[in-house]
Write a protein that holds these residues in place. Structure first.
Motif, PDB file in Angstrom:
ATOM      1  N   CYS A 166      -3.939   0.982  -8.413  1.00 20.18           N
ATOM      2  CA  CYS A 166      -3.440   1.340  -7.347  1.00 20.18           C
ATOM      3  C   CYS A 166      -4.376   1.655  -6.318  1.00 20.18           C
ATOM      4  O   CYS A 166      -4.602   1.382  -5.020  1.00 20.18           O
ATOM      5  CB  CYS A 166      -2.788   2.678  -7.451  1.00 20.18           C
ATOM      6  SG  CYS A 166      -1.190   2.710  -8.149  1.00 20.18           S
ATOM      7  N   LYS A 167      -5.569   2.501  -6.650  1.00 17.77           N
ATOM      8  CA  LYS A 167      -6.465   2.980  -5.785  1.00 17.77           C
ATOM      9  C   LYS A 167      -7.585   1.682  -5.421  1.00 17.77           C
ATOM     10  O   LYS A 167      -7.985   1.599  -4.182  1.00 17.77           O
ATOM     11  CB  LYS A 167      -7.752   3.970  -6.527  1.00 17.77           C
ATOM     12  CG  LYS A 167      -6.610   5.354  -6.608  1.00 17.77           C
ATOM     13  CD  LYS A 167      -7.817   6.051  -7.383  1.00 17.77           C
ATOM     14  CE  LYS A 167      -6.954   7.473  -7.443  1.00 17.77           C
ATOM     15  NZ  LYS A 167      -7.711   8.603  -8.144  1.00 17.77           N
TER      16      LYS A 167
ATOM     17  N   VAL B 135       0.772  -1.173   0.161  1.00 20.48           N
ATOM     18  CA  VAL B 135      -0.082  -0.021  -0.138  1.00 20.48           C
ATOM     19  C   VAL B 135       0.952   1.104   0.022  1.00 20.48           C
ATOM     20  O   VAL B 135       0.606   2.237  -0.674  1.00 20.48           O
ATOM     21  CB  VAL B 135      -0.811  -0.009   1.326  1.00 20.48           C
ATOM     22  CG1 VAL B 135      -1.597   1.261   1.511  1.00 20.48           C
ATOM     23  CG2 VAL B 135      -1.964  -1.127   0.893  1.00 20.48           C
TER      24      VAL B 135
ATOM     25  N   ILE C  94      -5.781  -0.433  -2.619  1.00 20.92           N
ATOM     26  CA  ILE C  94      -5.463   0.104  -1.503  1.00 20.92           C
ATOM     27  C   ILE C  94      -7.021   0.115  -0.868  1.00 20.92           C
ATOM     28  O   ILE C  94      -7.028  -0.229   0.359  1.00 20.92           O
ATOM     29  CB  ILE C  94      -5.294   1.687  -1.639  1.00 20.92           C
ATOM     30  CG1 ILE C  94      -3.906   1.864  -1.785  1.00 20.92           C
ATOM     31  CG2 ILE C  94      -5.424   2.532  -0.359  1.00 20.92           C
ATOM     32  CD1 ILE C  94      -3.219   3.259  -2.496  1.00 20.92           C
ATOM     33  N   LYS C  95      -7.981   0.176  -1.478  1.00 22.83           N
ATOM     34  CA  LYS C  95      -9.461   0.186  -0.948  1.00 22.83           C
ATOM     35  C   LYS C  95      -9.835  -1.197  -0.677  1.00 22.83           C
ATOM     36  O   LYS C  95     -10.082  -1.340   0.452  1.00 22.83           O
ATOM     37  CB  LYS C  95     -10.482   0.566  -2.249  1.00 22.83           C
ATOM     38  CG  LYS C  95     -11.754   0.552  -1.953  1.00 22.83           C
ATOM     39  CD  LYS C  95     -12.686   0.711  -3.262  1.00 22.83           C
ATOM     40  CE  LYS C  95     -14.096   0.844  -2.675  1.00 22.83           C
ATOM     41  NZ  LYS C  95     -14.822   1.161  -3.787  1.00 22.83           N
TER      42      LYS C  95
ATOM     43  N   GLU D 194       0.466   4.020  -2.934  1.00 20.54           N
ATOM     44  CA  GLU D 194       0.378   5.416  -2.665  1.00 20.54           C
ATOM     45  C   GLU D 194       1.640   6.407  -3.066  1.00 20.54           C
ATOM     46  O   GLU D 194       1.334   7.544  -3.496  1.00 20.54           O
ATOM     47  CB  GLU D 194       0.280   5.580  -0.917  1.00 20.54           C
ATOM     48  CG  GLU D 194      -1.000   5.042  -0.462  1.00 20.54           C
ATOM     49  CD  GLU D 194      -0.920   5.062   1.000  1.00 20.54           C
ATOM     50  OE1 GLU D 194       0.219   5.195   1.459  1.00 20.54           O
ATOM     51  OE2 GLU D 194      -2.299   5.001   1.511  1.00 20.54           O
TER      52      GLU D 194
END
Length: 273
Positions: free
Chosen positions: A256-257, A226, A260-261, A230
């Motif tokens: 990426c998002k 993560v 992370i989510k 980021e």
């Protein structure tokens, strides 16, 4: 018939007088006239050669002939342009050099010639000269955006992506409405994507390790992943500022998002237990 014959005789007499007059001219004046004729025919190399004979002669008035001297000096630039049109960049570069030798003050003020000579210099692998002349062109505000793009291309050819990137970023900020913007964007997205891909690829490797480990290993590796995701996000966003429709940046930014989510949701589920 007699009128035609009379006219023919007059023409022959005039021709004979003209020939005799030409023969009576000194070598210097003959060279000047031949230079003038060559100039009118746009044969600038011959014009230069003939005017040199005239200007270096002992002909009366030659030393003070400012008009011929000006035409002579400027003909080096005209000859260079003529060679450029023929794509003879070596000869063009040589004549641009001679033009600056004859007109040294022009080097700091003649932006158009600086740009054209820079182009020839790049074509004959004199890139240090090309960089300097393109910078002069940009500083004098002659096609500054195109000049900076050319500088960026030279740095790319030299393998110096860092300098290329710096020049392109500066150019895109300075000339947001440039016609060269699309070319700048294509050139700039390459190193920007490369920079963004480094943390993204590292995050992916950590995510792979996490997926095959036990819960504790998953938590540890995904926490590291993560951090890398980021790190990659603002780099991909920078690519999209340059090229809003870049599919690779859009896809990787979304990945990426999403990663992370998913991880945040997983951690939240652990906290609720």
């Amino acid at each position: 018939y007699f009128k035609m014959k009379k006219l023919l005789i007059i023409i022959l007499v005039i021709s004979a007088v003209s020939t005799a007059f030409a023969q009576d001219l000194s070598e210097g004046l003959q060279a000047k006239n031949e230079g003038n004729d060559a100039y009118r025919s746009k044969d600038y190399v011959t014009a230069i050669q003939q005017w040199e004979i005239y200007l270096n002669s002992d002909e009366e008035g030659a030393a003070e002939d400012a008009n011929t001297l000006s035409l002579y000096n400027n003909s080096f630039r005209f000859a260079a342009n003529s060679f450029m049109q023929k794509k003879d960049f070596k000869s063009a570069y040589e004549y641009f050099e001679k033009y600056y030798e004859k007109n040294p003050k022009e080097k700091a003020t003649d932006a158009k010639t600086a740009y054209e000579m820079a182009y020839c210099a790049n074509k004959v692998d004199k890139n240090d000269v090309a960089l300097s002349l393109y910078q002069t062109s940009a500083d004098l505000n002659y096609r500054p955006d195109a000049s900076m793009l050319r500088i960026a291309f030279i740095y790319r050819e030299a393998g110096d992506e860092e300098k290329m990137t710096k020049v392109l970023k500066e150019a895109m900020i300075k000339y947001p409405k440039s016609r060269e913007r699309d070319k700048m964007a294509v050139l700039l997205t390459i190193p920007l994507l490369k920079e963004a891909s480094d943390p993204f690829n590292a995050a992916n490797e950590l995510a792979k390790e996490a997926s095959i480990g036990d819960p504790a290993e998953y938590l540890a590796n995904m926490t590291k992943a993560v951090v890398k995701f980021e790190e990659a996000i603002p780099l991909f966003e920078e690519v999209l500022k340059v090229d809003p429709n870049n599919e690779q940046a859009i896809t990787y930014l979304g990945a990426c998002k999403e990663n992370i989510k998913t991880f945040v949701a997983y951690k939240d589920s652990l906290d609720k237990k």
